[in-house]
Design an enzyme around this catalytic site. Structure first.
Site, PDB file in Angstrom:
ATOM      1  N   ASP A  83      -6.442  -3.418  11.185  1.00  0.00           N
ATOM      2  CA  ASP A  83      -5.289  -2.525  11.192  1.00  0.00           C
ATOM      3  C   ASP A  83      -5.116  -1.937  12.589  1.00  0.00           C
ATOM      4  O   ASP A  83      -6.023  -1.965  13.424  1.00  0.00           O
ATOM      5  CB  ASP A  83      -5.545  -1.403  10.154  1.00  0.00           C
ATOM      6  CG  ASP A  83      -4.338  -0.526   9.906  1.00  0.00           C
ATOM      7  OD1 ASP A  83      -3.222  -0.903  10.305  1.00  0.00           O
ATOM      8  OD2 ASP A  83      -4.519   0.559   9.306  1.00  0.00           O
ATOM      9  N   CYS A 115       0.817  -1.221   0.000  1.00  0.00           N
ATOM     10  CA  CYS A 115       0.000   0.000   0.000  1.00  0.00           C
ATOM     11  C   CYS A 115       0.856   1.279   0.000  1.00  0.00           C
ATOM     12  O   CYS A 115       2.024   1.249   0.385  1.00  0.00           O
ATOM     13  CB  CYS A 115      -0.910  -0.021   1.225  1.00  0.00           C
ATOM     14  SG  CYS A 115      -2.334   1.066   1.028  1.00  0.00           S
TER      15      CYS A 115
HETATM   16  O1  LIG Z   1      -0.872   4.745   4.731  1.00  0.00           O
HETATM   17  C1  LIG Z   1      -1.515   5.757   5.011  1.00  0.00           C
HETATM   18  O2  LIG Z   1      -0.969   6.853   5.100  1.00  0.00           O
HETATM   19  C2  LIG Z   1      -2.997   5.653   5.242  1.00  0.00           C
HETATM   20  C3  LIG Z   1      -3.737   6.816   5.288  1.00  0.00           C
HETATM   21  C4  LIG Z   1      -5.098   6.744   5.483  1.00  0.00           C
HETATM   22  C5  LIG Z   1      -5.726   5.529   5.653  1.00  0.00           C
HETATM   23  C6  LIG Z   1      -4.995   4.362   5.624  1.00  0.00           C
HETATM   24  C7  LIG Z   1      -3.628   4.397   5.420  1.00  0.00           C
HETATM   25  N1  LIG Z   1      -2.851   3.263   5.382  1.00  0.00           N
HETATM   26  C8  LIG Z   1      -3.279   1.945   5.709  1.00  0.00           C
HETATM   27  O3  LIG Z   1      -2.540   1.495   6.841  1.00  0.00           O
HETATM   28  C9  LIG Z   1      -2.183   0.124   6.678  1.00  0.00           C
HETATM   29  C10 LIG Z   1      -0.693  -0.010   6.609  1.00  0.00           C
HETATM   30  O4  LIG Z   1      -0.140   0.307   7.848  1.00  0.00           O
HETATM   31  P1  LIG Z   1       1.451   0.353   8.100  1.00  0.00           P
HETATM   32  O5  LIG Z   1       1.931   1.651   7.576  1.00  0.00           O
HETATM   33  O6  LIG Z   1       2.058  -0.804   7.367  1.00  0.00           O
HETATM   34  O7  LIG Z   1       1.574   0.248   9.590  1.00  0.00           O
HETATM   35  C11 LIG Z   1      -2.796  -0.317   5.356  1.00  0.00           C
HETATM   36  O8  LIG Z   1      -4.069  -0.895   5.578  1.00  0.00           O
HETATM   37  C12 LIG Z   1      -2.954   0.970   4.595  1.00  0.00           C
HETATM   38  O9  LIG Z   1      -4.012   0.895   3.666  1.00  0.00           O
END
Ligand SMILES: O=C(O)c1ccccc1N[C@@H]1O[C@H](COP(=O)(O)O)[C@@H](O)[C@H]1O
Length: 196
Positions: free
Chosen positions: A124, A6
């Site tokens: 998450d 992502c």
């Molecule tokens: O990644 C972002 O900045 C984000 C912003 C808004 C909503 C979701 C976002 N990311 C989501 O977070 C997890 C990944 O988390 P990590 O950074 O690996 O701890 C994934 O579901 C992204 O879609």
């Protein structure tokens, strides 16, 4: 093991994730160091081959706007992130004809996949995209098409899979050199570790 990478921002990121074997790639259309504009997302989605799911990540955007963005960009799936989206929001997007993904956090209790009409569920950290590891070890026993996210990295994803046994995994921060900038070596390492 289904793997979503992502927060991609460049065509080189897409090419790396696809070549390394990602099943899905995510583009963040929400305030974030990883945010891409609608025009950028449109270009990036066009670079994703049909066998890989291109997921738009939304947080806080009203569903009428989400719909417009999804149609304009040609997204292959829509991820509504966080408790701000209710079952009615998912119902309002059902006729888009693309898989809907619900991302939420849990204090350890099981979450029913499909309760909001979603095809996939992401569990998450409470701080989306922060890279912070959370109490996911309690999720063992969760069933269905669900992805573990939050604080995963190449050096902990194999243990996380062994402990929690998710259907898939989702990562952003753990495959970055600095916040918002993907590290292609880490993307390859993550995929290799998730599918040894
Ligand atoms: O990644 C972002 O900045 C984000 C912003 C808004 C909503 C979701 C976002 N990311 C989501 O977070 C997890 C990944 O988390 P990590 O950074 O690996 O701890 C994934 O579901 C992204 O879609």
């Amino acid at each position: 093991m289904f793997v979503k990478i992502c927060g991609l921002r460049t065509e080189a990121d897409v090419d790396c994730a696809v070549t390394a074997g990602a099943d899905a790639v995510g583009f963040v259309l929400a305030p974030s160091p990883r945010q891409v504009s609608v025009d950028e997302a449109t270009r990036l989605v066009a670079a994703v081959p049909p066998e890989v799911l291109s997921v738009g990540v939304f947080l806080g955007m009203p569903v009428a706007e989400v719909r417009d963005v999804a149609v304009k960009t040609g997204l292959g799936a829509v991820q509504l992130h966080g408790a701000g989206y209710a079952a009615e929001d998912f119902a309002a997007l059902a006729d888009l004809g693309v898989p809907l993904v619900r991302a939420t956090s849990t204090a350890g209790e099981r979450v029913a996949v499909g309760a909001f009409g979603e095809e996939m569920l992401i569990l998450d950290s409470p701080r989306a995209g922060s890279g912070e590891q959370w109490g996911w070890s309690e999720l063992r026993g969760q069933t269905g098409r669900w992805l573990l996210a939050g604080g995963l990295r190449p050096d902990n994803v194999a243990e996380a899979i062994e402990t929690v046994r998710p259907w898939g995994v989702d990562v952003s921060s753990g495959v970055e050199s600095t916040r918002g900038t993907k590290d292609h070596g880490l993307i390859r390492e993550f995929l290799a570790a998730a599918r040894p």
